[in-house]
Design an enzyme around this catalytic site. Structure first.
Site, PDB file in Angstrom:
ATOM      1  CG  HIS A  61      36.592  19.598   6.227  1.00 48.84           C
ATOM      2  ND1 HIS A  61      35.946  18.473   6.652  1.00 48.84           N
ATOM      3  CD2 HIS A  61      37.427  19.213   5.229  1.00 48.84           C
ATOM      4  CE1 HIS A  61      36.384  17.430   5.959  1.00 48.84           C
ATOM      5  NE2 HIS A  61      37.280  17.853   5.088  1.00 48.84           N
ATOM      6  CG  ASP A  75      45.068  16.759   1.700  1.00 45.55           C
ATOM      7  OD1 ASP A  75      44.564  17.111   0.623  1.00 45.55           O
ATOM      8  OD2 ASP A  75      44.428  16.725   2.764  1.00 45.55           O
ATOM      9  CG  HIS A 132      37.448  13.192   4.629  1.00 41.60           C
ATOM     10  ND1 HIS A 132      38.717  12.842   5.049  1.00 41.60           N
ATOM     11  CD2 HIS A 132      37.545  14.418   4.072  1.00 41.60           C
ATOM     12  CE1 HIS A 132      39.554  13.806   4.740  1.00 41.60           C
ATOM     13  NE2 HIS A 132      38.875  14.779   4.152  1.00 41.60           N
ATOM     14  N   GLY A 173      60.231   8.419  63.176  1.00 42.87           N
ATOM     15  CA  GLY A 173      59.432   8.609  64.381  1.00 42.87           C
ATOM     16  C   GLY A 173      59.810   7.683  65.513  1.00 42.87           C
ATOM     17  CB  THR A 215      51.741   5.258  66.689  1.00 39.68           C
ATOM     18  OG1 THR A 215      52.269   4.259  65.793  1.00 39.68           O
ATOM     19  CG2 THR A 215      52.544   5.265  67.983  1.00 39.68           C
ATOM     20  CG  MET A 216      50.953   7.321  62.444  1.00 38.65           C
ATOM     21  SD  MET A 216      51.325   8.977  61.821  1.00 38.65           S
ATOM     22  CE  MET A 216      50.687   8.925  60.162  1.00 38.65           C
ATOM     23  N   GLY A 270      45.244   8.911  66.417  1.00 37.27           N
ATOM     24  CA  GLY A 270      46.069   8.984  65.209  1.00 37.27           C
ATOM     25  C   GLY A 270      45.791   7.842  64.264  1.00 37.27           C
TER      26      GLY A 270
END
Length: 497
Positions: free
Chosen positions: A67, A122, A230, A391, A399-400, A462
């Site tokens: 490696h 290992d 490996h 609101g 409105t929105m 809106g």
């Protein structure tokens, strides 16, 4: 077959001597390194005695060869103090490891950090050497790197394999040791790194051991995702694709790191990319319809609705900057919503800025711990409820909300049976239809409430704006749908939308 020769061309003397020849050559051109006498596969810093006398932690790393430059190439100031190499793809023997531990650990009151990748061989050979070294009075601790996201501990008893994350961990440990940090301090930082790190392998050509053919086969148009160091087979073989799409699969593979130790939910790279594009598209689209919104506003207001949205969108784009260097937290929707709230309040001003500030702030709460389609729907609902509550308007007031409320309901209903993108498309259509229905509707909120219903022949600006920015988001998501619904991506990625 892929047409490649079964044997790779290499500049070697002999297969048997290639590891020793490589290590000898490395030392011969690097005066700061030396081979340990009697152990030709152990490389040590030439100034190791000075390091020990300085009271600094020393670091041992190692593993099988093949490696390169890992791990022998990582010995030096700010990195490892010693490295022990095994044969090609083979764990080093305990005797060599113990010799290395003695060379950098005897008389070292600061101690030794041992680090290697999580492979069974290992763990066994290093474990044997460390047990013997501790019995000899050598102070040590160990960090085992296991960052491979292609292997999950739930179904592999050996746990996740070690990949390139070990290089990062080694560099961090080496820098801290060079600064004189203690062994417990270094280990604490490495534990943090481990919890927040993940990698995955991708290869275009199979590897091979010197003297042997390829370890597996790939066609010319194929690549392997999730393989081990490996050449262990990966989680899938895929067709080669453009680099951008490859990146998506890689980030999908390491998506577990999105769940970092943070109270705010962060998202993986590709989802952050979609958020960036969505915010950008919303702003650019709102700017492009400035004249249309202004014209709609002339019926019921002072004709500046489009200009107001343009000012806000321009401020957001300026702060957003580029995807490479974003000025807004696009990887954290919760914080992004808060930042957007502040931006629109300051830049847009008036009732529009206040209402969108309320909307963004309330929406953020639903995105604090999740960014699934259900969470986005809940964010839309929370924002809408806040606008309605503070609101004073309701659906039917022109409105929105006449776009937002039907969008929320359509989104929630769609999620009961449809994928996230399809459900969101239903929400967009509902918002646009709701906006159109405001034409001729008697206004009961805002400046339009002072205008006679007979004069309100066009849709509310809106509400129209809501349909505009929702449509912009849908177009970004639809353009990316092919990528997000790829069978190679785990559900966590598609779950974002």
């Amino acid at each position: 077959m892929n047409g490649m020769s079964d044997m790779r061309k290499r500049l070697l003397n002999t297969v048997e001597s290639c590891v020793d020849d490589s290590l000898s050559g490395l030392v011969s051109v690097n005066p700061g390194l030396r081979l340990l006498r009697g152990h030709s596969r152990v490389i040590v810093r030439s100034d190791i005695l000075e390091v020990i006398r300085a009271g600094k932690v020393t670091i041992l790393t190692g593993g099988g060869s093949g490696h390169e430059p890992s791990r022998s190439g990582y010995v030096g100031p700010g990195m490892a103090s010693a490295a022990v190499s095994g044969a090609i793809f083979t764990s080093p023997p305990p005797g060599d490891i113990l010799a290395a531990l003695r060379a950098i650990g005897r008389g070292n009151k600061a101690g030794v950090l041992v680090t290697f990748n999580n492979y069974t061989g290992d763990r066994l050979t290093f474990g044997q050497a460390m047990e013997r070294a501790q019995k000899e009075g050598i102070k040590l601790d160990v960090y085992i790197n296991s960052d491979d996201c292609a292997v999950q501990t739930s179904d592999k008893t050996a746990g996740r394999r070690g990949l390139v994350g070990g290089i990062l961990a080694l560099k961090i440990a080496g820098a801290m040791a060079e600064e004189g940090k203690s062994l417990p301090e270094i280990k604490e930082v490495l534990n943090f790194v481990f919890k927040n790190m993940g990698t995955i392998g991708l290869c275009l050509i199979p590897g091979s051991v010197p003297g042997s053919g390829p370890m597996f086969q790939l066609e010319d148009d194929e690549m392997e995702l999730g393989l081990g160091l490996h050449g262990e087979s990966g989680v899938m073989t895929m067709k080669i694709m453009p680099a951008r799409e490859q990146r998506i699969h890689i980030y999908a593979g390491i998506s577990h790191i999105e769940k970092i130790q943070n109270s705010d939910h962060c998202v993986i790279f590709e989802v952050a990319h979609l958020i960036f594009e969505s915010v950008k598209a919303c702003c650019e689209t709102l700017i492009s319809v400035e004249d249309i919104l202004n014209q709609l506003d002339t019926e019921c207001g002072d004709g500046d609705c489009g200009h107001t949205f343009k000012v806000g969108a321009t401020a957001i784009l300026s702060e957003l900057n580029t995807e490479e260097i974003p000025g807004l937290p696009i990887d954290c929707p919760y914080r992004l919503a808060h930042n957007l709230a502040s931006l629109v309040e300051e830049s847009m001003g008036g009732s529009t800025g206040a209402l969108y500030g309320l909307f963004m702030t309330a929406a953020s709460g639903a995105l604090k711990t999740s960014v699934t389609p259900v969470a986005w729907c809940e964010a839309l609902r929370c924002g809408t409820d806040s606008v309605m509550r503070h609101g004073g308007a309701k659906p039917g007031y022109r409105t929105m909300l006449d776009a937002l409320c039907p969008a929320v309901e359509a989104f929630a209903l769609g999620l009961e049976t449809l994928p996230g993108i399809d459900a969101f498309e239903k929400a967009v259509l509902a918002a646009e239809n709701g906006a159109r229905c405001t034409a001729g509707m008697k206004a009961q909120a805002g400046r339009a409430s002072y205008v006679a219903a007979s004069s309100l022949e066009k849709p509310d600006p809106g509400a129209t704006a809501v349909g505009v920015w929702m449509r912009a988001i849908l177009q970004v998501l639809t353009a990316s749908q092919a990528l997000l619904t790829s069978p190679y991506l785990p559900e966590v990625v598609y779950g974002q939308f």
